[in-house]
Motif scaffolding. Structure first.
Motif, PDB file in Angstrom:
ATOM      1  N   MET A  93       0.855  -1.154   0.000  1.00 15.81           N
ATOM      2  CA  MET A  93       0.000   0.000   0.000  1.00 15.81           C
ATOM      3  C   MET A  93       0.903   1.220   0.000  1.00 15.81           C
ATOM      4  SD  MET A  93      -2.280   0.979   3.366  1.00 15.81           S
ATOM      5  CE  MET A  93      -1.303   0.381   4.706  1.00 15.81           C
ATOM      6  N   ALA A  94       0.517   2.238  -0.739  1.00 15.32           N
ATOM      7  CA  ALA A  94       1.271   3.488  -0.778  1.00 15.32           C
ATOM      8  C   ALA A  94       0.292   4.642  -0.898  1.00 15.32           C
ATOM      9  CB  ALA A  94       2.243   3.497  -1.951  1.00 15.32           C
ATOM     10  N   LEU A  95       0.552   5.692  -0.129  1.00 12.32           N
ATOM     11  CA  LEU A  95      -0.306   6.872  -0.151  1.00 12.32           C
ATOM     12  C   LEU A  95       0.536   8.134  -0.173  1.00 12.32           C
ATOM     13  CD1 LEU A  95      -3.023   6.105   2.544  1.00 12.32           C
ATOM     14  CD2 LEU A  95      -3.362   6.232   0.091  1.00 12.32           C
ATOM     15  N   ARG A  96       0.105   9.073  -0.977  1.00 14.93           N
ATOM     16  CA  ARG A  96       0.665  10.420  -0.919  1.00 14.93           C
ATOM     17  C   ARG A  96      -0.275  11.206  -0.025  1.00 14.93           C
ATOM     18  NH1 ARG A  96       2.226  13.255  -6.215  1.00 14.93           N
ATOM     19  NH2 ARG A  96       4.329  12.704  -5.589  1.00 14.93           N
ATOM     20  N   LEU A  97       0.289  11.828   0.998  1.00 14.89           N
ATOM     21  CA  LEU A  97      -0.508  12.494   2.020  1.00 14.89           C
ATOM     22  C   LEU A  97      -0.148  13.966   2.118  1.00 14.89           C
ATOM     23  CD1 LEU A  97       0.052   9.696   4.642  1.00 14.89           C
ATOM     24  CD2 LEU A  97      -2.118  10.178   3.519  1.00 14.89           C
ATOM     25  N   PRO A  98      -1.114  14.797   2.515  1.00 10.39           N
ATOM     26  CA  PRO A  98      -0.788  16.202   2.751  1.00 10.39           C
ATOM     27  C   PRO A  98       0.085  16.314   4.004  1.00 10.39           C
ATOM     28  CG  PRO A  98      -3.026  15.752   3.430  1.00 10.39           C
ATOM     29  CD  PRO A  98      -2.522  14.505   2.771  1.00 10.39           C
ATOM     30  N   ARG A  99       0.989  17.263   3.999  1.00  8.06           N
ATOM     31  CA  ARG A  99       1.852  17.477   5.167  1.00  8.06           C
ATOM     32  C   ARG A  99       1.043  18.211   6.220  1.00  8.06           C
ATOM     33  NH1 ARG A  99       6.487  21.173   4.833  1.00  8.06           N
ATOM     34  NH2 ARG A  99       6.849  21.338   7.036  1.00  8.06           N
ATOM     35  N   ASP A 100       0.161  17.457   6.843  1.00  9.06           N
ATOM     36  CA  ASP A 100      -0.792  17.982   7.805  1.00  9.06           C
ATOM     37  C   ASP A 100      -0.953  16.939   8.906  1.00  9.06           C
ATOM     38  OD1 ASP A 100      -3.620  18.154   8.918  1.00  9.06           O
ATOM     39  OD2 ASP A 100      -3.555  19.988   7.716  1.00  9.06           O
ATOM     40  N   ALA A 101      -1.080  17.382  10.138  1.00  8.70           N
ATOM     41  CA  ALA A 101      -1.200  16.454  11.267  1.00  8.70           C
ATOM     42  C   ALA A 101      -2.389  15.507  11.128  1.00  8.70           C
ATOM     43  CB  ALA A 101      -1.294  17.233  12.572  1.00  8.70           C
ATOM     44  N   ALA A 102      -3.426  15.916  10.424  1.00 16.29           N
ATOM     45  CA  ALA A 102      -4.608  15.063  10.249  1.00 16.29           C
ATOM     46  C   ALA A 102      -4.308  13.820   9.417  1.00 16.29           C
ATOM     47  CB  ALA A 102      -5.737  15.862   9.598  1.00 16.29           C
ATOM     48  N   SER A 103      -3.205  13.833   8.657  1.00 20.21           N
ATOM     49  CA  SER A 103      -2.865  12.667   7.835  1.00 20.21           C
ATOM     50  C   SER A 103      -2.322  11.512   8.669  1.00 20.21           C
ATOM     51  CB  SER A 103      -1.848  13.055   6.759  1.00 20.21           C
ATOM     52  OG  SER A 103      -0.592  13.369   7.334  1.00 20.21           O
ATOM     53  N   VAL A 104      -1.774  11.793   9.831  1.00 23.64           N
ATOM     54  CA  VAL A 104      -1.132  10.758  10.636  1.00 23.64           C
ATOM     55  C   VAL A 104      -2.127   9.714  11.132  1.00 23.64           C
ATOM     56  CG1 VAL A 104       0.334  10.284  12.639  1.00 23.64           C
ATOM     57  CG2 VAL A 104       0.749  12.318  11.237  1.00 23.64           C
ATOM     58  N   PRO A 105      -3.243  10.091  11.756  1.00 22.47           N
ATOM     59  CA  PRO A 105      -4.188   9.061  12.187  1.00 22.47           C
ATOM     60  C   PRO A 105      -4.763   8.267  11.018  1.00 22.47           C
ATOM     61  CG  PRO A 105      -4.834  11.209  13.063  1.00 22.47           C
ATOM     62  CD  PRO A 105      -3.641  11.416  12.203  1.00 22.47           C
ATOM     63  N   LEU A 106      -4.927   8.907   9.873  1.00 24.72           N
ATOM     64  CA  LEU A 106      -5.460   8.210   8.703  1.00 24.72           C
ATOM     65  C   LEU A 106      -4.556   7.057   8.283  1.00 24.72           C
ATOM     66  CD1 LEU A 106      -7.396   7.990   6.238  1.00 24.72           C
ATOM     67  CD2 LEU A 106      -5.823   9.542   5.071  1.00 24.72           C
ATOM     68  N   ILE A 107      -3.277   7.328   8.052  1.00 26.49           N
ATOM     69  CA  ILE A 107      -2.371   6.272   7.605  1.00 26.49           C
ATOM     70  C   ILE A 107      -2.163   5.239   8.705  1.00 26.49           C
ATOM     71  CG2 ILE A 107      -0.246   7.528   8.179  1.00 26.49           C
ATOM     72  CD1 ILE A 107      -0.806   5.125   5.206  1.00 26.49           C
ATOM     73  N   ARG A 108      -2.153   5.679   9.947  1.00 27.86           N
ATOM     74  CA  ARG A 108      -1.993   4.758  11.080  1.00 27.86           C
ATOM     75  C   ARG A 108      -3.150   3.772  11.134  1.00 27.86           C
ATOM     76  NH1 ARG A 108      -1.328   8.463  15.684  1.00 27.86           N
ATOM     77  NH2 ARG A 108      -3.552   8.278  15.842  1.00 27.86           N
ATOM     78  N   GLN A 109      -4.376   4.271  10.994  1.00 25.80           N
ATOM     79  CA  GLN A 109      -5.558   3.399  11.036  1.00 25.80           C
ATOM     80  C   GLN A 109      -5.601   2.447   9.845  1.00 25.80           C
ATOM     81  OE1 GLN A 109      -8.895   6.062  11.339  1.00 25.80           O
ATOM     82  NE2 GLN A 109      -8.332   6.726  13.392  1.00 25.80           N
ATOM     83  N   MET A 110      -5.201   2.943   8.671  1.00 25.94           N
ATOM     84  CA  MET A 110      -5.200   2.076   7.492  1.00 25.94           C
ATOM     85  C   MET A 110      -4.221   0.919   7.654  1.00 25.94           C
ATOM     86  SD  MET A 110      -5.534   4.764   4.354  1.00 25.94           S
ATOM     87  CE  MET A 110      -5.543   3.458   3.134  1.00 25.94           C
ATOM     88  N   LEU A 111      -3.008   1.222   8.108  1.00 24.55           N
ATOM     89  CA  LEU A 111      -2.017   0.168   8.270  1.00 24.55           C
ATOM     90  C   LEU A 111      -2.407  -0.780   9.394  1.00 24.55           C
ATOM     91  CD1 LEU A 111       0.565  -1.191   7.429  1.00 24.55           C
ATOM     92  CD2 LEU A 111       1.840   0.470   8.817  1.00 24.55           C
ATOM     93  N   ASP A 112      -2.905  -0.240  10.498  1.00 26.39           N
ATOM     94  CA  ASP A 112      -3.310  -1.107  11.600  1.00 26.39           C
ATOM     95  C   ASP A 112      -4.448  -2.032  11.179  1.00 26.39           C
ATOM     96  OD1 ASP A 112      -3.065  -1.864  14.480  1.00 26.39           O
ATOM     97  OD2 ASP A 112      -5.172  -1.234  14.460  1.00 26.39           O
ATOM     98  N   GLY A 113      -5.405  -1.519  10.414  1.00 29.34           N
ATOM     99  CA  GLY A 113      -6.504  -2.365   9.938  1.00 29.34           C
ATOM    100  C   GLY A 113      -6.016  -3.497   9.054  1.00 29.34           C
ATOM    101  N   THR A 114      -5.050  -3.204   8.207  1.00 27.99           N
ATOM    102  CA  THR A 114      -4.490  -4.234   7.334  1.00 27.99           C
ATOM    103  C   THR A 114      -3.766  -5.290   8.158  1.00 27.99           C
ATOM    104  OG1 THR A 114      -4.231  -2.653   5.531  1.00 27.99           O
ATOM    105  CG2 THR A 114      -2.883  -4.652   5.425  1.00 27.99           C
ATOM    106  N   LEU A 115      -2.936  -4.850   9.098  1.00 28.12           N
ATOM    107  CA  LEU A 115      -2.193  -5.797   9.928  1.00 28.12           C
ATOM    108  C   LEU A 115      -3.126  -6.605  10.825  1.00 28.12           C
ATOM    109  CD1 LEU A 115       0.844  -3.533  10.873  1.00 28.12           C
ATOM    110  CD2 LEU A 115       0.793  -5.387   9.176  1.00 28.12           C
ATOM    111  N   ARG A 116      -4.179  -5.962  11.310  1.00 31.43           N
ATOM    112  CA  ARG A 116      -5.163  -6.662  12.135  1.00 31.43           C
ATOM    113  C   ARG A 116      -5.852  -7.764  11.314  1.00 31.43           C
ATOM    114  NH1 ARG A 116      -8.020  -4.590  16.592  1.00 31.43           N
ATOM    115  NH2 ARG A 116      -7.227  -2.559  15.998  1.00 31.43           N
ATOM    116  N   SER A 117      -6.218  -7.450  10.068  1.00 36.14           N
ATOM    117  CA  SER A 117      -6.906  -8.440   9.228  1.00 36.14           C
ATOM    118  C   SER A 117      -5.997  -9.621   8.895  1.00 36.14           C
ATOM    119  CB  SER A 117      -7.453  -7.797   7.958  1.00 36.14           C
ATOM    120  OG  SER A 117      -6.401  -7.411   7.105  1.00 36.14           O
ATOM    121  N   LEU A 118      -4.674  -9.398   8.892  1.00 35.11           N
ATOM    122  CA  LEU A 118      -3.732 -10.488   8.680  1.00 35.11           C
ATOM    123  C   LEU A 118      -3.495 -11.304   9.948  1.00 35.11           C
ATOM    124  CD1 LEU A 118      -1.067  -8.688   6.463  1.00 35.11           C
ATOM    125  CD2 LEU A 118      -2.680 -10.472   5.733  1.00 35.11           C
ATOM    126  N   GLY A 119      -3.939 -10.781  11.093  1.00 33.08           N
ATOM    127  CA  GLY A 119      -3.785 -11.490  12.356  1.00 33.08           C
ATOM    128  C   GLY A 119      -2.482 -11.208  13.078  1.00 33.08           C
TER     129      GLY A 119
END
Length: 139
Positions: A1-27
């Motif tokens: 997965m790869a994302l281009r994100l705005p250099r804004d603090a709001a981008s951090v929780p977004l990418i964190r949640q996306m990666l955590d959800g993926t890792l969670r689904s893998l167990g």
């Protein structure tokens, strides 16, 4: 997965949640996911606070051979991680590099002449018994 994100603090929780959800689904085990979440948060926060003059940055994450590899790439001027001063005891900030080094199994910093910095974080994955990722990533 790869994302281009705005250099804004709001981008951090977004990418964190996306990666955590993926890792969670893998167990992936919760402690490993927590370590990855904190490493990713620190790397992205450093870009937001210190990189310039870019308006965005890129985060990519891949999972292979029971290893999660995260790359955080900015378009700023780069930096020398050896030149970053250790924070004073009791300081409320400045511990990002220490945290990443403590949690990652491997960490690399690359400066690209006039094209920013790359922080590459690697973390060995552990899976819950019977997890889908354990079998999918074994090949």
């Amino acid at each position: 997965m790869a994302l281009r994100l705005p250099r804004d603090a709001a981008s951090v929780p977004l990418i964190r949640q996306m990666l955590d959800g993926t890792l969670r689904s893998l167990g992936v085990e919760p402690q490993v996911r927590d370590d990855i979440e904190l490493m990713l948060t620190e790397a992205c926060s450093n870009v937001i606070k210190h990189a310039s003059p870019s308006d965005d940055y890129t985060v990519s994450a891949s999972v292979h051979d029971h290893l999660c590899v995260i790359k955080v790439v900015d378009n700023g001027d780069g930096f020398d991680p050896r030149a970053v001063a250790e924070p004073e005891p009791g300081a409320e900030s400045g511990r990002g590099l220490q945290i990443m080094r403590a949690l990652a199994d491997d960490i690399r910093f690359t400066n690209r002449q006039e094209h920013g910095a790359v922080v590459c974080l690697e973390k060995r994955l552990r899976y819950a018994p019977g997890a889908a990722g354990q079998h999918l990533m074994a090949t």
